[in-house]
Design an enzyme around this catalytic site. Structure first.
Site, PDB file in Angstrom:
ATOM      1  N   PRO A  64       0.792  -1.251   0.000  1.00 20.78           N
ATOM      2  CG  PRO A  64      -0.872  -1.567   1.604  1.00 20.78           C
ATOM      3  CD  PRO A  64       0.412  -2.146   1.087  1.00 20.78           C
ATOM      4  CB  THR A  92       2.410   4.864  -5.511  1.00 20.71           C
ATOM      5  OG1 THR A  92       1.989   4.284  -6.740  1.00 20.71           O
ATOM      6  CG2 THR A  92       2.672   6.340  -5.714  1.00 20.71           C
ATOM      7  CE  LYS A 167       1.332   5.659  -9.540  1.00 15.61           C
ATOM      8  NZ  LYS A 167       0.232   5.391 -10.457  1.00 15.61           N
TER       9      LYS A 167
HETATM   10  P1  NAD Z   1      -4.399  -3.223  -2.186  1.00 17.27           P
HETATM   11  O1  NAD Z   1      -4.691  -2.699  -0.829  1.00 17.27           O
HETATM   12  O2  NAD Z   1      -5.501  -3.821  -2.994  1.00 17.27           O
HETATM   13  O3  NAD Z   1      -3.238  -4.328  -2.101  1.00 17.27           O
HETATM   14  C1  NAD Z   1      -2.175  -4.277  -1.186  1.00 17.27           C
HETATM   15  C2  NAD Z   1      -1.902  -5.703  -0.746  1.00 17.27           C
HETATM   16  O4  NAD Z   1      -0.778  -5.705   0.140  1.00 17.27           O
HETATM   17  C3  NAD Z   1      -3.078  -6.324   0.019  1.00 17.27           C
HETATM   18  O5  NAD Z   1      -3.384  -7.596  -0.542  1.00 17.27           O
HETATM   19  C4  NAD Z   1      -2.554  -6.451   1.447  1.00 17.27           C
HETATM   20  O6  NAD Z   1      -3.096  -7.554   2.145  1.00 17.27           O
HETATM   21  C5  NAD Z   1      -1.071  -6.608   1.192  1.00 17.27           C
HETATM   22  N1  NAD Z   1      -0.230  -6.261   2.321  1.00 17.27           N
HETATM   23  C6  NAD Z   1      -0.315  -5.171   3.124  1.00 17.27           C
HETATM   24  N2  NAD Z   1       0.678  -5.196   4.037  1.00 17.27           N
HETATM   25  C7  NAD Z   1       1.397  -6.330   3.789  1.00 17.27           C
HETATM   26  C8  NAD Z   1       2.551  -6.901   4.379  1.00 17.27           C
HETATM   27  N3  NAD Z   1       3.153  -6.327   5.419  1.00 17.27           N
HETATM   28  N4  NAD Z   1       3.034  -8.059   3.869  1.00 17.27           N
HETATM   29  C9  NAD Z   1       2.423  -8.653   2.811  1.00 17.27           C
HETATM   30  N5  NAD Z   1       1.326  -8.163   2.218  1.00 17.27           N
HETATM   31  C10 NAD Z   1       0.822  -7.007   2.704  1.00 17.27           C
HETATM   32  O7  NAD Z   1      -3.696  -2.032  -2.979  1.00 17.27           O
HETATM   33  P2  NAD Z   1      -3.477  -1.891  -4.559  1.00 17.27           P
HETATM   34  O8  NAD Z   1      -4.609  -1.121  -5.124  1.00 17.27           O
HETATM   35  O9  NAD Z   1      -3.071  -3.202  -5.120  1.00 17.27           O
HETATM   36  O10 NAD Z   1      -2.218  -0.892  -4.558  1.00 17.27           O
HETATM   37  C11 NAD Z   1      -0.898  -1.331  -4.270  1.00 17.27           C
HETATM   38  C12 NAD Z   1       0.055  -0.199  -4.625  1.00 17.27           C
HETATM   39  O11 NAD Z   1      -0.078   0.104  -6.019  1.00 17.27           O
HETATM   40  C13 NAD Z   1      -0.207   1.103  -3.865  1.00 17.27           C
HETATM   41  O12 NAD Z   1       1.017   1.712  -3.560  1.00 17.27           O
HETATM   42  C14 NAD Z   1      -1.006   1.925  -4.865  1.00 17.27           C
HETATM   43  O13 NAD Z   1      -0.859   3.303  -4.624  1.00 17.27           O
HETATM   44  C15 NAD Z   1      -0.378   1.484  -6.171  1.00 17.27           C
HETATM   45  N6  NAD Z   1      -1.230   1.602  -7.360  1.00 17.27           N
HETATM   46  C16 NAD Z   1      -2.553   1.212  -7.330  1.00 17.27           C
HETATM   47  C17 NAD Z   1      -3.315   1.325  -8.485  1.00 17.27           C
HETATM   48  C18 NAD Z   1      -4.780   0.911  -8.516  1.00 17.27           C
HETATM   49  O14 NAD Z   1      -5.476   1.250  -9.509  1.00 17.27           O
HETATM   50  N7  NAD Z   1      -5.287   0.183  -7.528  1.00 17.27           N
HETATM   51  C19 NAD Z   1      -2.742   1.807  -9.682  1.00 17.27           C
HETATM   52  C20 NAD Z   1      -1.393   2.147  -9.686  1.00 17.27           C
HETATM   53  C21 NAD Z   1      -0.650   2.047  -8.531  1.00 17.27           C
END
Ligand code: NAD
Length: 293
Positions: A64, A92, A167
């Site tokens: 996250p 990010t 980004k």
């Molecule tokens: P999300 O919350 O759906 O996924 C994050 C995952 O990390 C979850 O499955 C969570 O259980 C896991 N997690 C959290 N802490 C953890 C730990 N200590 N060990 C192992 N796993 C852990 O978030 P997302 O939407 O997939 O976003 C992830 C990253 O990508 C963020 O930084 C976000 O800003 C970036 N991002 C997201 C998007 C989007 O459209 N969702 C697009 C571009 C970039």
């Protein structure tokens, strides 16, 4: 073939890992939540990051935020890493956290690429993400095939942290545009205009944008937009807010004037404060229209 360890199998990480599997890479996954879809796609999960690091040559994180990445990197990945392994962080996390990660890993002989992505969940599913990369250019060249299994466009942005710099500029603009599109829909409705009519004109006109035609904040107009699945499995408002704050911090530190970025940050904060932080950021449309569905 390279063996990949993937940490963070959420909205973005899961489809990215599944695309690596589809390209034939062995992928070992770890997440704090159960992710049965990863196993169904042929992935193998480990109980600990330590086991993942022992088996993988390349470790990818999709977590996250910066504190989560730095915590996992320091206490779990780098604590068990071997010289010559490569850590690719696709989350990010902003420039200062990325540069800290590069420095921490260098102390352990591990190369890092900061490689955040853009294109949303649909782009992650389709393997069409744009990936912007900071770090050593030779390491980047060696990781091209892996990165091209998750994205269709790679941009080398320069030294450590530069992928993150690009980004947060992109996301600040994307966050502002999502609000602009939402306000236009709210106004159209106040004027008695059908949302479909406004969409048809804007999509063919000068308001055409990713925020309109790919992640439209109004439900039912774009089939694969998170709004059309009740603002789930998209880009959470809390994550958008995090990126807007990262951009504001960078703007303050560098002396850039980002007036609309500041206003948009406050709007996402209000939306999160209204209890909508877990919903896809398109919920800002409902918040602005006073509905907060
Ligand atoms: P999300 O919350 O759906 O996924 C994050 C995952 O990390 C979850 O499955 C969570 O259980 C896991 N997690 C959290 N802490 C953890 C730990 N200590 N060990 C192992 N796993 C852990 O978030 P997302 O939407 O997939 O976003 C992830 C990253 O990508 C963020 O930084 C976000 O800003 C970036 N991002 C997201 C998007 C989007 O459209 N969702 C697009 C571009 C970039």
């Amino acid at each position: 073939m390279q063996r990949i360890g993937f940490i963070g199998l959420g909205a973005m990480g899961l489809p990215m890992a599944v695309n690596l599997l589809a390209k034939g890479y062995p992928v070992i996954g770890f997440d704090t939540q159960d992710r049965p879809a990863f196993v169904q796609a042929g992935g193998r999960v480990t109980g600990t990051v330590k086991d993942l690091v022992a088996e993988a040559n390349i470790i990818i994180t999709m977590l996250p935020n910066g504190p989560a990445v730095l915590e996992v990197a320091e206490s779990q990945v780098l604590a068990h890493a071997r010289r010559g392994q490569v850590l690719i962080d696709c989350s990010t996390i902003g420039v200062p956290s990325a540069r800290k990660l590069h420095a921490m890993a260098a102390d352990r002989g591990v190369a890092v690429l900061d490689a955040p992505v853009t294109g949303g969940v649909a782009g992650a599913q389709a393997g069409t993400l744009t990936i912007m990369v900071g770090g050593d250019e030779t390491v980047f060249a060696g990781m091209r095939d892996v990165l091209l299994s998750m994205g269709s466009k790679l941009v080398y942005a320069g030294a450590a942290g530069n992928g993150q710099a690009v980004k947060i500029c992109n996301n600040m603009a994307a966050g502002i545009i999502k609000i602009a599109i939402s306000e236009a829909f709210v106004l159209a409705r106040q004027l008695g205009v059908d949302e479909k009519i406004f969409f048809e004109v804007a999509a063919a006109g000068s308001a055409q944008s990713f925020a309109l035609t790919r992640t439209c904040p109004v439900p039912g107009l774009v089939e694969n937009s998170p709004s059309s699945r009740d603002y789930t499995n998209g880009f959470a408002t809390n994550l958008m807010l995090k990126d807007m704050v990262l951009a504001q911090e960078a703007a303050m530190a560098s002396g850039a004037a980002t007036v609309l970025g500041g206003a948009a940050t406050h709007l996402y904060q209000l939306c999160a404060n209204a209890g909508l932080g877990e919903r896809d950021n398109g919920i800002i449309y409902q918040y602005l229209s006073g509905k907060s569905a």
